[in-house]
Design an enzyme around this catalytic site. Structure first.
Site, short mmCIF file in Angstrom:
data_model
loop_
_atom_site.label_atom_id
_atom_site.label_comp_id
_atom_site.label_asym_id
_atom_site.label_seq_id
_atom_site.Cartn_x
_atom_site.Cartn_y
_atom_site.Cartn_z
N SER A 86 -5.40 -4.37 1.06
CA SER A 86 -4.44 -3.95 0.04
C SER A 86 -5.03 -2.87 -0.85
CB SER A 86 -4.03 -5.15 -0.81
OG SER A 86 -3.32 -4.68 -1.95
N HIS A 96 -2.09 -2.24 3.53
CA HIS A 96 -1.08 -2.97 2.76
C HIS A 96 -0.79 -2.21 1.47
CE1 HIS A 96 1.02 -6.75 1.67
NE2 HIS A 96 0.53 -6.58 0.44
N ASP A 115 1.34 -2.28 -1.95
CA ASP A 115 2.08 -3.15 -2.86
C ASP A 115 2.97 -2.32 -3.79
OD1 ASP A 115 1.18 -5.88 -2.29
OD2 ASP A 115 -0.80 -5.10 -2.82
N MET A 117 5.49 -2.36 -6.80
CA MET A 117 5.89 -3.24 -7.92
C MET A 117 6.66 -2.42 -8.95
SD MET A 117 2.39 -5.34 -8.59
CE MET A 117 1.35 -5.95 -7.27
N HIS A 132 4.83 -3.91 1.02
CA HIS A 132 5.23 -5.21 0.43
C HIS A 132 6.00 -4.91 -0.84
CE1 HIS A 132 3.63 -9.13 -1.67
NE2 HIS A 132 4.94 -9.16 -1.46
N MET A 144 7.67 -5.74 -4.02
CA MET A 144 7.85 -6.74 -5.09
C MET A 144 8.74 -6.09 -6.14
SD MET A 144 3.95 -8.07 -5.10
CE MET A 144 3.47 -6.60 -4.20
N MET A 173 3.12 -15.98 0.20
CA MET A 173 2.25 -15.61 -0.93
C MET A 173 1.34 -16.79 -1.25
SD MET A 173 2.87 -12.48 -1.73
CE MET A 173 1.73 -12.46 -3.12
N ASP A 203 -1.12 -13.53 1.65
CA ASP A 203 -1.44 -12.47 0.68
C ASP A 203 -1.75 -13.11 -0.66
OD1 ASP A 203 -1.59 -10.19 -0.86
OD2 ASP A 203 0.52 -9.61 -0.60
C1 DX5 Z 1 -0.42 -9.38 -5.26
C2 DX5 Z 1 -0.35 -8.44 -4.10
C3 DX5 Z 1 -1.52 -8.49 -3.21
C4 DX5 Z 1 -2.83 -8.16 -3.88
C5 DX5 Z 1 -3.83 -9.14 -3.34
O1 DX5 Z 1 0.81 -9.60 -5.81
O2 DX5 Z 1 0.80 -8.68 -3.30
O3 DX5 Z 1 -1.34 -7.72 -2.02
O4 DX5 Z 1 -3.30 -6.87 -3.63
O5 DX5 Z 1 -5.03 -8.97 -4.00
P1 DX5 Z 1 -6.25 -9.95 -3.78
O6 DX5 Z 1 -6.58 -9.91 -2.31
O7 DX5 Z 1 -7.32 -9.39 -4.64
O8 DX5 Z 1 -5.80 -11.31 -4.20
ZN ZN Z 2 0.90 -7.67 -1.32
#
Ligand code: DX5
Ligand code: ZN
Length: 227
Positions: free
Chosen positions: A8, A32, A34, A36, A65, A67, A136, A174
């Protein structure tokens, strides 16, 4: 079922994303990404323009991903921007069947994500519309949180569901996935592993990915011994 690792970039240096993507290009399977929006989660990252640029700069396929609130409105744009996989949250989607189909029609793999407290039973009917189920293992929003062991039974239930139906659904985990927790995720039945801080928090991200893969493979072989 083959082990896949998806580092990620949330834990990478956002000022050098192309370089950070290339740091895991030979060891990882996906990158990956993210997304947000300050609404679905209390954090803000990036959107379509960055995904379009990453698509040109990175050699790995992008595992987006989302969110975000209203994924029905925005998810197809990520598939059209060239993401190899686009995952929407069940908690945020109002028309998940249509949205998952639209993602597939645009040429990407369609993913359905569930937060730690969201029951799998409510969504099993939807799984045939998806190519990947993301479970998750932390509350979404931030990297570096502690892995939630309470999700392990849900991973096991998802694996049982997949085996009973003989489908090709990938099971991704994740959040808090690291050298210590990845083995039990694999043993429970996950096959795609997202890791942010356990990859980009290390001096050698490439070596970290290889180590995680080896530990996941070990966990997978333990689970086969138990069957
Ligand atoms: C959190 C993200 C993850 C995040 C995971 O909401 O969806 O992808 O990057 O980070 P680690 O591996 O540090 O928990
Ligand atoms: Zn993620």
């Amino acid at each position: 079922m083959a082990i896949q690792i998806s580092p990620s970039i949330l834990s990478a240096d956002f000022a050098h994303l192309a370089r950070e993507a290339e740091a895991v290009a030979t060891s990882a399977d996906w990158l990956h990404v993210d997304v947000m929006d300050y609404h679905f989660v209390p954090n803000l990252t990036l959107g379509i323009p960055v995904v379009e640029s990453l698509k040109k700069a990175a050699s790995l396929p992008l595992d987006c991903h989302l969110m975000i609130a209203d994924p029905d409105r925005w998810a197809p744009d990520y598939a059209e921007a060239g993401a190899g996989s686009v995952t929407i949250h069940a908690e945020a989607a109002s028309a998940p069947v249509r949205t998952l189909r639209t993602i597939r029609d645009a040429g990407a793999r369609a993913g359905l994500a569930l937060n730690p407290a969201t029951p799998l039973d409510h969504y099993t009917g939807l799984l045939e519309q998806a190519d990947m189920l993301l479970l998750m293992t932390v509350e979404p929003g931030f990297g570096g949180q502690k892995f939630l062991d309470l999700v392990l039974p849900k991973i096991r239930a998802a694996r049982e569901h997949v085996e009973a139906r003989g489908t090709e659904l990938w099971i991704q985990v994740d959040g808090g996935v690291d050298a210590e927790t990845i083995g039990r995720c694999a043993e429970a039945g996950a096959d795609v592993f997202v890791a942010g801080s356990a990859v980009y928090g290390k001096a050698d991200p490439d070596a970290a990915v290889r180590d995680l893969r080896a530990r996941a493979e070990q966990g997978l072989s333990v689970s086969h011994q138990h069957r």
